[in-house]
Design a protein around this motif. Sequence first.
Motif, mmCIF file in Angstrom:
data_model
loop_
_atom_site.group_PDB
_atom_site.id
_atom_site.type_symbol
_atom_site.label_atom_id
_atom_site.label_comp_id
_atom_site.label_asym_id
_atom_site.label_seq_id
_atom_site.Cartn_x
_atom_site.Cartn_y
_atom_site.Cartn_z
ATOM 1 N N ARG A 156 29.420 -84.643 -36.797
ATOM 2 C CA ARG A 156 28.513 -85.836 -36.538
ATOM 3 C C ARG A 156 27.715 -86.071 -35.121
ATOM 4 N N GLN A 157 28.445 -85.582 -34.099
ATOM 5 C CA GLN A 157 27.883 -85.557 -32.987
ATOM 6 C C GLN A 157 26.958 -84.537 -32.528
ATOM 7 N N PHE A 158 27.289 -83.276 -32.856
ATOM 8 C CA PHE A 158 26.663 -82.181 -32.325
ATOM 9 C C PHE A 158 26.277 -81.300 -33.602
ATOM 10 N N GLY A 159 26.335 -81.487 -34.896
ATOM 11 C CA GLY A 159 25.778 -80.726 -35.839
ATOM 12 C C GLY A 159 26.915 -79.622 -36.398
ATOM 13 N N ASN A 160 26.461 -78.612 -37.154
ATOM 14 C CA ASN A 160 27.332 -77.660 -37.562
ATOM 15 C C ASN A 160 27.575 -76.724 -36.337
ATOM 16 N N ALA B 184 23.640 -83.166 -23.541
ATOM 17 C CA ALA B 184 22.507 -82.481 -23.723
ATOM 18 C C ALA B 184 22.455 -82.015 -25.422
ATOM 19 N N LEU B 185 23.682 -81.870 -25.776
ATOM 20 C CA LEU B 185 24.132 -81.108 -27.261
ATOM 21 C C LEU B 185 24.083 -82.327 -28.212
ATOM 22 N N ARG B 186 24.196 -83.490 -27.670
ATOM 23 C CA ARG B 186 24.841 -84.707 -28.720
ATOM 24 C C ARG B 186 23.513 -84.893 -29.476
ATOM 25 N N GLN B 187 23.439 -85.218 -30.668
ATOM 26 C CA GLN B 187 22.442 -85.315 -31.788
ATOM 27 C C GLN B 187 22.363 -86.902 -31.558
ATOM 28 N N PRO B 188 20.705 -87.133 -31.659
ATOM 29 C CA PRO B 188 20.455 -88.582 -31.662
ATOM 30 C C PRO B 188 20.961 -89.189 -33.004
#
Length: 150
Positions: free
Chosen positions: A83-87, A146-150
Amino acid sequence: MIMTSSGASLHRLRGPIAACILAMLVAACGVSPGGVSSASGSGGASRVPPVRQPSRTSPRDPKFLNLPGLEGVIGANQKQLVRQFGNPRLDVWEGDARKLQFTGTACVLDVFLYPTTSSREPVATYLDARRASDGQDVDRAACVAALRQP
């Protein structure tokens, strides 16, 4: 008695020369230093030493990395990390431990998950961060941000 080409017996030779001759004799027999034959046995099939099966142990509590800026990552399970960084780019299991790798233009983040006595599934206990271009370490918290998705 084993004789060398010069007529001397191995019994009388000492030191490096005797060791070298002995090593050549052993190699000629097709036996590796560990005692496992490298030559094919009867029927042309080579013998493979048995592989030790992994043993299951009860979960131990691993040490958790505790650095500022890693809140929400350390202690998270696989679903929370996705959920935080994607697959993840990589999802590797080794026994009951797991490594997820997340990548972006800024960095590569390796998150290591281990089971604990209080969790039903592995949770993140440690992480490494590096640049994709040259593998040099980067600040872990900056990579997480930097990698966390909004």
